[in-house]
Design an enzyme around this catalytic site. Structure first.
Site, PDB file in Angstrom:
ATOM      1  N   GLY A  10       0.829  -1.200   0.000  1.00 23.02           N
ATOM      2  CA  GLY A  10       0.000   0.000   0.000  1.00 23.02           C
ATOM      3  C   GLY A  10       0.861   1.246   0.000  1.00 23.02           C
ATOM      4  O   GLY A  10       1.702   1.441  -0.872  1.00 23.02           O
ATOM      5  N   GLY A  11       0.680   2.091   0.990  1.00 18.08           N
ATOM      6  CA  GLY A  11       1.409   3.351   1.006  1.00 18.08           C
ATOM      7  C   GLY A  11       0.925   4.268  -0.108  1.00 18.08           C
ATOM      8  O   GLY A  11       0.007   3.943  -0.867  1.00 18.08           O
ATOM      9  N   THR A  12       1.563   5.416  -0.221  1.00 22.39           N
ATOM     10  CA  THR A  12       1.148   6.388  -1.229  1.00 22.39           C
ATOM     11  C   THR A  12       1.297   5.827  -2.635  1.00 22.39           C
ATOM     12  O   THR A  12       0.418   5.995  -3.484  1.00 22.39           O
ATOM     13  CB  THR A  12       1.986   7.675  -1.088  1.00 22.39           C
ATOM     14  OG1 THR A  12       1.894   8.152   0.256  1.00 22.39           O
ATOM     15  CG2 THR A  12       1.464   8.752  -2.020  1.00 22.39           C
ATOM     16  N   ALA A  13       2.426   5.154  -2.904  1.00 28.05           N
ATOM     17  CA  ALA A  13       2.663   4.613  -4.246  1.00 28.05           C
ATOM     18  C   ALA A  13       1.616   3.576  -4.618  1.00 28.05           C
ATOM     19  O   ALA A  13       1.088   3.579  -5.742  1.00 28.05           O
ATOM     20  CB  ALA A  13       4.062   4.003  -4.321  1.00 28.05           C
ATOM     21  N   ASP A  42       0.688  -3.806   9.398  1.00 29.99           N
ATOM     22  CA  ASP A  42       1.843  -3.707  10.295  1.00 29.99           C
ATOM     23  C   ASP A  42       3.011  -2.942   9.690  1.00 29.99           C
ATOM     24  O   ASP A  42       3.991  -2.665  10.378  1.00 29.99           O
ATOM     25  CB  ASP A  42       2.323  -5.114  10.680  1.00 29.99           C
ATOM     26  CG  ASP A  42       1.243  -5.921  11.380  1.00 29.99           C
ATOM     27  OD1 ASP A  42       0.453  -5.305  12.117  1.00 29.99           O
ATOM     28  OD2 ASP A  42       1.174  -7.145  11.166  1.00 29.99           O
ATOM     29  N   LYS A  79       2.233  25.017  -1.688  1.00 31.41           N
ATOM     30  CA  LYS A  79       3.652  25.091  -2.056  1.00 31.41           C
ATOM     31  C   LYS A  79       3.756  25.752  -3.424  1.00 31.41           C
ATOM     32  O   LYS A  79       3.260  25.234  -4.415  1.00 31.41           O
ATOM     33  CB  LYS A  79       4.255  23.686  -2.091  1.00 31.41           C
ATOM     34  CG  LYS A  79       5.696  23.620  -2.597  1.00 31.41           C
ATOM     35  CD  LYS A  79       6.159  22.175  -2.689  1.00 31.41           C
ATOM     36  CE  LYS A  79       7.540  22.080  -3.301  1.00 31.41           C
ATOM     37  NZ  LYS A  79       7.982  20.668  -3.463  1.00 31.41           N
ATOM     38  N   VAL A 189       2.063 -10.681   2.742  1.00 34.45           N
ATOM     39  CA  VAL A 189       2.533 -11.626   1.729  1.00 34.45           C
ATOM     40  C   VAL A 189       3.772 -12.341   2.246  1.00 34.45           C
ATOM     41  O   VAL A 189       4.743 -11.714   2.669  1.00 34.45           O
ATOM     42  CB  VAL A 189       2.835 -10.904   0.400  1.00 34.45           C
ATOM     43  CG1 VAL A 189       3.464 -11.874  -0.609  1.00 34.45           C
ATOM     44  CG2 VAL A 189       1.573 -10.282  -0.172  1.00 34.45           C
ATOM     45  N   GLU A 349      13.618  17.744  -5.146  1.00 35.30           N
ATOM     46  CA  GLU A 349      12.585  18.422  -5.934  1.00 35.30           C
ATOM     47  C   GLU A 349      11.270  17.642  -5.878  1.00 35.30           C
ATOM     48  O   GLU A 349      10.513  17.614  -6.849  1.00 35.30           O
ATOM     49  CB  GLU A 349      13.052  18.579  -7.381  1.00 35.30           C
ATOM     50  CG  GLU A 349      14.170  19.587  -7.578  1.00 35.30           C
ATOM     51  CD  GLU A 349      13.663  21.002  -7.820  1.00 35.30           C
ATOM     52  OE1 GLU A 349      12.437  21.188  -7.818  1.00 35.30           O
ATOM     53  OE2 GLU A 349      14.494  21.902  -8.004  1.00 35.30           O
TER      54      GLU A 349
END
Length: 516
Positions: A10-13, A42, A79, A189, A349
């Site tokens: 998961g995460g943002t990506a 977890d 930003k 997994v 950046e």
């Protein structure tokens, strides 16, 4: 047929990838196709920095996410620029030791001030960004880039966001599940199954058993469970030219809850790296990116302590060891790597979220209808993504190689011309004798192009010798004065129509923005 796409991690990506794929497959999702994301509760989100670039506005709007809700739920601030401090000269040696890389295109038409700025000693004393855009002035005044009457995802200036990465992941996942039809399985997994010809046919999890699929997206972070450990992908290490490889991140509360919030990222160079300083609505996100070959952890903690004017210990920070480089083949067989599994340079950046977002959208557009097209599609994807990573590495290296600092071995090595890539060396050699042009950028997939390079090159006072062309830029006094007048009028407009950044954020959180 490729009907079931499984995202591992998961995460943002992961959630960006899931959302892009789901958007691409609409309205057939959960009829002819399914998108499944497996993530473990977890495993925390890995992120360095909390900044974005303007592309994210288009993505959120494309997903159908309300900008007002995004701002409220993710502790967002605006930003408009990155302010680079102490990158050109050793601190204390000059007053003009910062520059802005703004998000508005430099104003080069109908009159380009660049050659006059290079040739005129008095004009050259001014910051380049201050002459090609009003945005740097608005940043220095700590103004918001938009008004409440401006519709969502639009404003007076182009802009991006600072955000809380954890809250952003939660927003993306909720939206993907509830609005886009992505299925989420909370599981860890423990094994990856492949066929005899090297294609992945499923993963085994502790909680949900075996999960099959037709195509797999690896979002397992630096580990690269699928692309590295299973398919034995080759990693192109860029640590030889990009020396910063470690980050120490810390959340810092505001001493004064009413103090102004800079509408830009502050990037302050240090002897062996640089510090990001990002102001969110309720706190600051600060981090030190450095080279562990040139500085010990204790020394790095001391640098961060001095910057924050408070003692910082190892238990106060999140230490992130960055794997600098990218996958030679991010797409192998029926698996593509996204996010940190695909690659990472450094957050100078906001390249992390940018590459996560853009490569996910490119992949979603290329999803083949059946397995017979996998190889040719993978070849196209791998070629373009490799070019994106190489050009991104060049742009990051540009910030270092133009420096005039010699106060540490870190800067001496970074300014060594022999370390430059052939493409960057060629461009810099050319630009020593002519002004940069849009035609110097040959690839449409490059994330950073002429406008970005202009801000950095001339923010760092790069010398383009135009003596032989001086006669072409004579008698431009009126054009120069007209430009200065235009900039002054723009600044007055901003002062009269834009509010302070913190005050505007409070208004948005209370009243919201005008819907699109």
């Amino acid at each position: 047929m490729i009907k079931k796409i499984v995202i591992v991690g998961g995460g943002t990506a992961g959630w960006l990838a899931a959302s892009h794929i789901a958007m691409r497959l609409k309205p057939h999702l959960n009829k002819s196709y399914s998108v499944v994301l497996i993530d473990s509760p977890d495993i925390p989100t890995v992120g360095v920095g909390e900044g974005t670039v303007p592309v994210i506005k288009d993505t959120l709007k494309y997903f159908g996410i309300s900008e007002s809700e995004f701002i409220k739920q993710c502790d967002v601030s605006f930003k408009q620029s990155i302010k680079f401090v102490d990158w050109e000269y050793t601190p204390g040696t000059t007053e003009k030791n910062y520059y802005h890389h703004g998000f508005d295109f430099p104003k080069l038409k109908p009159f380009d001030i660049t050659p006059n700025w290079l040739l005129d000693e008095e004009l050259n004393k001014l910051h380049y960004a201050d002459l090609v855009s009003v945005q740097s002035h608005a940043c220095n005044l700590n103004l918001s880039p938009k008004r409440l009457v401006d519709k969502e995802y639009s404003g007076i200036f182009n802009y991006a966001y600072h955000l809380d990465a954890g809250k952003f992941t939660n927003l993306l996942s909720k939206h993907a599940i509830e609005k886009l039809g992505v299925e989420n399985i909370k599981a860890t997994v423990i094994d990856v199954s492949t066929t005899n010809d090297g294609y992945i046919n499923g993963v085994t999890t502790e909680e949900a058993g075996f999960i099959d699929g037709d195509f797999f997206v690896d979002c397992t972070g630096f580990k690269g469970l699928l692309i590295n450990e299973t398919l034995k992908g080759e990693f192109i290490n860029k640590g030889d030219i990009l020396l910063a490889d470690t980050a120490l991140a810390i959340q810092v509360p505001y001493e004064d809850e009413e103090q102004e919030i800079p509408p830009f990222t502050i990037s302050t160079a240090q002897k062996n790296g640089w510090i990001w300083d990002i102001g969110l609505r309720t706190r600051r996100g600060v981090g030190y990116v450095f080279s562990n070959k040139h500085e010990t952890l204790d020394e790095a903690l001391n640098v961060l302590s001095q910057y924050l004017n408070q003692e910082v210990t190892e238990k106060d920070v999140r230490k992130i060891d960055m794997k600098v480089g990218y996958q030679k083949q991010p797409w192998i067989n029926n698996c593509v790597a996204m996010g940190l599994s695909q690659g990472f340079v450094e957050p100078l950046e906001a390249t992390g979220l940018l590459m996560f977002d853009v490569t996910a959208r490119i992949f979603a557009d290329l999803i083949p209808p059946d397995k017979t097209l996998l190889n040719c599609t993978a070849e196209l994807f791998n070629r373009d993504i490799t070019q994106m990573w190489e050009s991104t590495c060049d742009f990051i290296q540009l910030h270092y190689c133009l420096s005039k600092r010699t106060d540490s071995q870190f800067w001496i090595e970074n300014t060594d011309e022999s370390r430059l890539s052939p493409t960057l060396k060629e461009k810099l050699s050319l630009w020593q004798r002519k002004l940069p042009s849009q035609f110097d950028f040959r690839y449409s997939v490059d994330s950073f192009r002429l406008d970005n390079f202009l801000y950095v090159l001339y923010g760092m006072n790069f010398k383009t010798n135009l003596e032989h062309y001086a006669h072409m830029f004579e008698n431009k006094e009126q054009d120069i004065q007209n430009l200065k007048n235009s900039i002054s009028e723009g600044v007055r407009f901003c002062e009269q129509n834009l509010t302070g950044h913190r005050a505007f954020l409070e208004q948005v959180n209370k009243f919201g923005l005008t819907k699109v």
